[in-house]
Design an enzyme around this catalytic site. Structure first.
Site, mmCIF file in Angstrom:
data_model
loop_
_atom_site.group_PDB
_atom_site.id
_atom_site.type_symbol
_atom_site.label_atom_id
_atom_site.label_comp_id
_atom_site.label_asym_id
_atom_site.label_seq_id
_atom_site.Cartn_x
_atom_site.Cartn_y
_atom_site.Cartn_z
ATOM 1 N N HIS A 157 -5.390 -4.755 -1.405
ATOM 2 C CA HIS A 157 -5.331 -3.689 -2.411
ATOM 3 C C HIS A 157 -5.402 -4.226 -3.842
ATOM 4 O O HIS A 157 -5.080 -3.496 -4.788
ATOM 5 C CB HIS A 157 -4.067 -2.859 -2.217
ATOM 6 C CG HIS A 157 -4.090 -2.035 -0.968
ATOM 7 N ND1 HIS A 157 -4.651 -0.768 -0.916
ATOM 8 C CD2 HIS A 157 -3.655 -2.304 0.281
ATOM 9 C CE1 HIS A 157 -4.541 -0.302 0.316
ATOM 10 N NE2 HIS A 157 -3.943 -1.207 1.059
ATOM 11 N N SER B 288 0.786 -1.231 0.000
ATOM 12 C CA SER B 288 0.000 0.000 0.000
ATOM 13 C C SER B 288 0.818 1.281 0.000
ATOM 14 O O SER B 288 0.295 2.335 -0.344
ATOM 15 C CB SER B 288 -0.951 0.015 1.204
ATOM 16 O OG SER B 288 -0.217 0.018 2.414
ATOM 17 N N LYS C 288 -12.292 -1.739 0.123
ATOM 18 C CA LYS C 288 -11.549 -0.916 -0.839
ATOM 19 C C LYS C 288 -12.278 -0.947 -2.181
ATOM 20 O O LYS C 288 -13.277 -0.268 -2.350
ATOM 21 C CB LYS C 288 -10.099 -1.383 -0.893
ATOM 22 C CG LYS C 288 -9.405 -1.166 0.458
ATOM 23 C CD LYS C 288 -7.990 -1.659 0.484
ATOM 24 C CE LYS C 288 -7.281 -1.265 1.768
ATOM 25 N NZ LYS C 288 -7.905 -1.763 3.012
#
Length: 419
Positions: free
Chosen positions: A240, A212, A269
């Site tokens: 992610h 990240s 996310k």
């Protein structure tokens, strides 16, 4: 045995004086002052909408936020821009109406619904596994899974997420840290540790797929090669990456579903909701449902969150929204590099390395003045001398938004003599 002590005087009575034999309390004000001195204190900044554009407010403390002018947000992990998609919002509302606003209990009590099971089937299908299990957050998924597996040794990438680090600590496993994204370093560490191992030892390799803060990708195929050499298990955190590769993650992009034993990810996310999951074999899921403390002792994920995530996953798998995201990423990366900035990574996370922490903070402030929200990331989150601006575009950013971001970086960089 506890050492006996004389009782403390009650104090406060006339003719007596209160005494204090010790102060075993806490001083949060002093701790905050220390953070201020070190430049590490953070503040909450409410946003009006979770979207590509929003008004923001300075930390209001306990008061009502007072929002300023609308700004373009390049600081969120809402990669596909689905948080305000009308279909996702409708799915959350329908789940609340059909099932309820909360699960009401642990999944092992009465908090297990058909809605939860439906999303778990969809996740397992997207990740190419037999089963999946929902957790209250990605953090809870990592901590609970590592603890439930109870490995003797964990081999962990040097830049793994804090939830993985905490999971290793709480599991009480021996933790061996290998160099970031370096399968040779992992192999050397495993060879060294094998000299003192026993046939009964259980080894777990844990790595993020997309990191990240650097925006780079772990060499998963090489890691699997090393793991198979030693009979170790591989656990990959796809927080992610989930949803960005036809609904799957890097594991699916690389065709490694049958070589990665534990696939973890989040719903918060790209899937525009809340919660985490683990996907793997039926035996793994059953073990986690029985032994992962963060699952067993947590109320089930709320039905609206489940409904929203399920619809977002459907959209991610059936539509080509990720292609729009990659177009925005390419346009922004190329523009920043053309301006002379050093941009790390190969993914949707664009870390613009500035170096000095004060320069990075100043650049973030100048960008904010120009209507661009992109945070400065500084030590101890990243190493000294590598402070950066973390830029993360969304599929819903327009070309005009990208151009405005680039214009802001150019003007602010010139003002601060960074270009």
């Amino acid at each position: 045995m506890t050492k006996e002590t004389e009782p403390r005087p009650s104090g406060g009575a006339e003719g007596t004086e209160a005494t204090n034999e010790g102060d075993f309390g806490f001083d949060p004000a002093a701790r905050l002052a220390e953070r201020d001195q070190q430049g590490l204190r953070r503040t909450l900044q409410p946003v009006e909408h979770v979207a590509a554009r929003s008004r923001m407010a300075s930390d209001p403390g306990g008061e009502k936020p007072r929002y300023g002018a609308e700004q373009i947000v390049f600081a969120a992990n809402n990669y596909l821009g689905l948080t305000q998609d009308e279909r996702v919002v409708r799915a959350a509302r329908e789940a609340a109406e059909a099932v309820g606003t909360g699960a009401g209990a642990s999944r092992l009590v009465t908090g297990d619904t058909g809605l939860h099971r439906g999303l778990e089937r969809d996740l397992a299908d997207a990740k190419g596994t037999e089963r999946a299990l929902l957790f209250s957050s990605g953090y809870a998924a990592n901590v609970g899974t590592i603890g439930a597996l109870d490995p003797d040794v964990v081999f962990s990438d040097a830049l793994n997420h804090a939830s993985i680090i905490d999971g290793c600590r709480l599991s009480d496993a021996e933790t061996v840290v290998y160099d970031h994204c370096d399968a040779d370093s992992l192999a050397a560490a495993m060879a060294d540790r094998s000299r003192s191992s026993t046939p009964d030892d259980s080894w777990l390799i844990v790595t993020d797929s997309v990191f990240s803060m650097d925006g780079d990708v772990a060499p998963l195929a090489d890691i699997c090669d090393v793991a198979e050499r030693y009979g170790a298990w591989v656990m990959v955190d796809e927080a992610h990456a989930t949803g960005l590769y036809d609904g799957g993650g890097i594991v699916q992009r690389e065709g490694l579903s049958d070589r990665v034993h534990v696939q973890m990810g989040t719903l918060s996310k790209a899937l525009a909701s809340q919660g985490g999951y683990v996907a793997g074999s039926t035996a793994l899921v059953e073990q986690l449902a029985n032994a992962a403390r963060s699952f067993v002792f947590s109320t089930g994920l709320t039905p609206p969150a489940v409904g929203a995530a399920r619809e977002a996953l459907r959209i991610a798998r059936e539509e080509k929204r990720h292609e729009q995201l990659w177009d925005r990423v390419s346009r922004l990366r190329s523009g920043l590099e053309a301006l002379g900035y050093d941009v790390l990574g190969t993914t949707q996370i664009l870390p613009v390395v500035i170096g000095d922490r004060s320069d990075a903070v100043a650049l973030a402030e100048r960008l904010r003045e120009r209507g661009i929200v992109a945070p400065a990331i500084r030590p101890p989150t990243v190493p000294e001398g590598t402070s950066r601006i973390r830029v993360s575009p969304m599929a819903t950013h327009t070309e005009a938004d990208i151009d405005r971001c680039l214009d802001a970086f150019e003007a602010a960089g010139q003002e601060l003599d960074l270009l």
